[in-house]
Design a protein around this motif. Sequence first.
Motif, PDB file in Angstrom:
ATOM      1  N   GLN A   1       0.850  -1.184   0.000  1.00  0.00           N
ATOM      2  CA  GLN A   1       0.000   0.000   0.000  1.00  0.00           C
ATOM      3  C   GLN A   1       0.887   1.235   0.000  1.00  0.00           C
ATOM      4  O   GLN A   1       1.474   1.603   1.008  1.00  0.00           O
ATOM      5  N   LEU A   2       1.025   1.875  -1.156  1.00  0.00           N
ATOM      6  CA  LEU A   2       1.961   2.994  -1.296  1.00  0.00           C
ATOM      7  C   LEU A   2       1.244   4.299  -1.614  1.00  0.00           C
ATOM      8  O   LEU A   2       1.769   5.142  -2.338  1.00  0.00           O
ATOM      9  N   GLU A   3       0.038   4.471  -1.064  1.00  0.00           N
ATOM     10  CA  GLU A   3      -0.718   5.697  -1.290  1.00  0.00           C
ATOM     11  C   GLU A   3      -0.403   6.722  -0.205  1.00  0.00           C
ATOM     12  O   GLU A   3      -0.486   6.438   0.984  1.00  0.00           O
ATOM     13  N   ILE A   4      -0.030   7.929  -0.622  1.00  0.00           N
ATOM     14  CA  ILE A   4       0.292   9.020   0.292  1.00  0.00           C
ATOM     15  C   ILE A   4      -0.867  10.016   0.282  1.00  0.00           C
ATOM     16  O   ILE A   4      -1.137  10.629  -0.757  1.00  0.00           O
ATOM     17  N   PRO A   5      -1.577  10.194   1.395  1.00  0.00           N
ATOM     18  CA  PRO A   5      -2.734  11.104   1.430  1.00  0.00           C
ATOM     19  C   PRO A   5      -2.290  12.565   1.528  1.00  0.00           C
ATOM     20  O   PRO A   5      -2.624  13.280   2.465  1.00  0.00           O
ATOM     21  N   HIS A   6      -1.535  13.004   0.543  1.00  0.00           N
ATOM     22  CA  HIS A   6      -0.957  14.340   0.537  1.00  0.00           C
ATOM     23  C   HIS A   6      -0.735  14.753  -0.909  1.00  0.00           C
ATOM     24  O   HIS A   6      -0.849  13.927  -1.821  1.00  0.00           O
ATOM     25  N   PHE A   7      -0.405  16.066  -1.130  1.00  0.00           N
ATOM     26  CA  PHE A   7      -0.128  16.491  -2.495  1.00  0.00           C
ATOM     27  C   PHE A   7       1.364  16.506  -2.805  1.00  0.00           C
ATOM     28  O   PHE A   7       1.768  16.870  -3.901  1.00  0.00           O
ATOM     29  N   PHE A   8       2.199  16.124  -1.821  1.00  0.00           N
ATOM     30  CA  PHE A   8       3.630  15.937  -2.068  1.00  0.00           C
ATOM     31  C   PHE A   8       4.151  14.879  -1.106  1.00  0.00           C
ATOM     32  O   PHE A   8       3.445  14.442  -0.189  1.00  0.00           O
ATOM     33  N   CYS A   9       5.378  14.448  -1.325  1.00  0.00           N
ATOM     34  CA  CYS A   9       5.972  13.408  -0.481  1.00  0.00           C
ATOM     35  C   CYS A   9       6.443  14.025   0.828  1.00  0.00           C
ATOM     36  O   CYS A   9       7.570  14.532   0.917  1.00  0.00           O
ATOM     37  N   GLU A  10       5.581  13.995   1.811  1.00  0.00           N
ATOM     38  CA  GLU A  10       5.916  14.530   3.124  1.00  0.00           C
ATOM     39  C   GLU A  10       6.557  13.420   3.942  1.00  0.00           C
ATOM     40  O   GLU A  10       6.120  12.271   3.923  1.00  0.00           O
ATOM     41  N   LEU A  11       7.635  13.745   4.659  1.00  0.00           N
ATOM     42  CA  LEU A  11       8.462  12.742   5.327  1.00  0.00           C
ATOM     43  C   LEU A  11       7.661  11.827   6.240  1.00  0.00           C
ATOM     44  O   LEU A  11       7.782  10.602   6.166  1.00  0.00           O
ATOM     45  N   ASN A  12       6.834  12.399   7.111  1.00  0.00           N
ATOM     46  CA  ASN A  12       6.059  11.576   8.053  1.00  0.00           C
ATOM     47  C   ASN A  12       5.144  10.600   7.333  1.00  0.00           C
ATOM     48  O   ASN A  12       5.005   9.437   7.746  1.00  0.00           O
ATOM     49  N   GLN A  13       4.503  11.069   6.258  1.00  0.00           N
ATOM     50  CA  GLN A  13       3.576  10.217   5.522  1.00  0.00           C
ATOM     51  C   GLN A  13       4.309   9.048   4.863  1.00  0.00           C
ATOM     52  O   GLN A  13       3.794   7.922   4.823  1.00  0.00           O
ATOM     53  N   VAL A  14       5.495   9.291   4.337  1.00  0.00           N
ATOM     54  CA  VAL A  14       6.284   8.222   3.704  1.00  0.00           C
ATOM     55  C   VAL A  14       6.722   7.207   4.749  1.00  0.00           C
ATOM     56  O   VAL A  14       6.660   5.992   4.526  1.00  0.00           O
ATOM     57  N   ILE A  15       7.156   7.680   5.907  1.00  0.00           N
ATOM     58  CA  ILE A  15       7.595   6.773   6.976  1.00  0.00           C
ATOM     59  C   ILE A  15       6.445   5.896   7.450  1.00  0.00           C
ATOM     60  O   ILE A  15       6.636   4.706   7.758  1.00  0.00           O
ATOM     61  N   HIS A  16       5.228   6.437   7.484  1.00  0.00           N
ATOM     62  CA  HIS A  16       4.054   5.660   7.909  1.00  0.00           C
ATOM     63  C   HIS A  16       3.756   4.497   6.974  1.00  0.00           C
ATOM     64  O   HIS A  16       3.084   3.537   7.362  1.00  0.00           O
ATOM     65  N   LEU A  17       4.231   4.571   5.742  1.00  0.00           N
ATOM     66  CA  LEU A  17       3.987   3.490   4.780  1.00  0.00           C
ATOM     67  C   LEU A  17       4.977   2.337   4.933  1.00  0.00           C
ATOM     68  O   LEU A  17       4.797   1.292   4.314  1.00  0.00           O
ATOM     69  N   ALA A  18       6.006   2.541   5.735  1.00  0.00           N
ATOM     70  CA  ALA A  18       7.058   1.526   5.851  1.00  0.00           C
ATOM     71  C   ALA A  18       6.591   0.325   6.651  1.00  0.00           C
ATOM     72  O   ALA A  18       5.805   0.442   7.595  1.00  0.00           O
ATOM     73  N   CYS A  19       7.078  -0.842   6.245  1.00  0.00           N
ATOM     74  CA  CYS A  19       6.786  -2.071   6.989  1.00  0.00           C
ATOM     75  C   CYS A  19       7.923  -2.418   7.943  1.00  0.00           C
ATOM     76  O   CYS A  19       7.745  -3.235   8.838  1.00  0.00           O
ATOM     77  N   SER A  20       9.090  -1.848   7.715  1.00  0.00           N
ATOM     78  CA  SER A  20      10.232  -2.127   8.581  1.00  0.00           C
ATOM     79  C   SER A  20      10.234  -1.180   9.776  1.00  0.00           C
ATOM     80  O   SER A  20       9.388  -0.283   9.882  1.00  0.00           O
ATOM     81  N   ASP A  21      11.174  -1.401  10.684  1.00  0.00           N
ATOM     82  CA  ASP A  21      11.251  -0.620  11.912  1.00  0.00           C
ATOM     83  C   ASP A  21      11.605   0.833  11.590  1.00  0.00           C
ATOM     84  O   ASP A  21      12.569   1.116  10.869  1.00  0.00           O
ATOM     85  N   THR A  22      10.829   1.773  12.141  1.00  0.00           N
ATOM     86  CA  THR A  22      11.040   3.199  11.859  1.00  0.00           C
ATOM     87  C   THR A  22      11.502   3.963  13.099  1.00  0.00           C
ATOM     88  O   THR A  22      11.389   5.187  13.158  1.00  0.00           O
ATOM     89  N   PHE A  23      12.051   3.239  14.090  1.00  0.00           N
ATOM     90  CA  PHE A  23      12.457   3.885  15.341  1.00  0.00           C
ATOM     91  C   PHE A  23      13.468   5.008  15.097  1.00  0.00           C
ATOM     92  O   PHE A  23      13.314   6.132  15.597  1.00  0.00           O
ATOM     93  N   PHE A  24      14.513   4.713  14.323  1.00  0.00           N
ATOM     94  CA  PHE A  24      15.562   5.718  14.097  1.00  0.00           C
ATOM     95  C   PHE A  24      15.054   6.881  13.244  1.00  0.00           C
ATOM     96  O   PHE A  24      15.490   8.020  13.418  1.00  0.00           O
ATOM     97  N   ASN A  25      14.128   6.593  12.340  1.00  0.00           N
ATOM     98  CA  ASN A  25      13.539   7.680  11.545  1.00  0.00           C
ATOM     99  C   ASN A  25      12.766   8.645  12.429  1.00  0.00           C
ATOM    100  O   ASN A  25      12.908   9.865  12.317  1.00  0.00           O
ATOM    101  N   ASN A  26      11.928   8.078  13.320  1.00  0.00           N
ATOM    102  CA  ASN A  26      11.135   8.924  14.220  1.00  0.00           C
ATOM    103  C   ASN A  26      12.022   9.663  15.219  1.00  0.00           C
ATOM    104  O   ASN A  26      11.772  10.840  15.532  1.00  0.00           O
TER     105      ASN A  26
END
Length: 312
Positions: free
Chosen positions: A171-196
């Motif tokens: 599921q690679l849909e971003i509910p935004h009009f540009f690639c916003e960092l938080n929205q892209v990170i929310h799509l990840a299936c891997s661990d996002t601890f260091f990103n956050n």
Amino acid sequence: MEQRNQTAVSEFILLGLSEEGELQPLLLWQFLSMYLLTFSGNLLIILAIVTDSRLHTPMYFFLSNLSFVDICFTSTTIPKMLLNLQTQSKVITYAGCLSQIYFFMVFVGVDNFLLTVMAYDRFAAICHPLHYVVIMNPMFCASLLLACWVLSVLDSLLHDLLVLQLSFCTQLEIPHFFCELNQVIHLACSDTFFNNLAIYVTSGIRGFIPLIGILYSYSRIVTSILKIPSSGGKYKAFSTCGSHLLVVSLFFGTGFGVYFSSAASQNSRTTAIASVMYTVVTPMLNPFIYGLRNRDIKLALRKLLIRKTVSA
């Protein structure tokens, strides 16, 4: 949950501000108008400052750079949005998305730091007028500008490198009009601890520390202005800060508004609509604020337009 490695991701889907077909032409013309106003307004500010020798001072040096950054800021997101609206496509490539994240964060960071530097410039001019020329010498001004860019580039590079380590779901849909960092990170299936973690740490560096610096500068400025005996002197001193203070309020007010709306609302589309104020409306209003409130800028713009008319 089905996953695919980040190297297999070829594109994301930008859902935009609305999925209603009849609104697409209206959005296209609205954002095209705002982009053209932003581009032309900030370009006029730059040309006015460059062509008028009276404006070759630290304050206007930083203002011209702020206008340049605002042009780049909006050019990172709006042209792609306009293209998608025109072609009825919502696709952005994986490389395009990463590039958009990188440049968007660079220009947001430079904007933050430049506004802080401009507050320091006003602090030096009002609180230390006799030493202003020595303090804000050309070498120091160039060093401050370079620091704004270096810090922003390194911050953005860190986030982009961390995103490159992520793997994404199908599921690679971003509910935004540009690639916003938080929205892209929310799509990840891997661990996002260091990103956050990186977002929280760098948000303080890019947001709260500059805001504290601005508030400190203006607290000293207000204290100095109140010591001026004449009301005319107080008005003249404060008038040199009015435009900058209004831009700061608009920039940080809309920025924090987007942050708190995303924290309070689970509706990502609502957050996307709120971010229009931060990413589109604020850069569009900046040249009007400086152009209408600053007498020197108005005179320089008038001279520039007269020169263009005569040469035509």
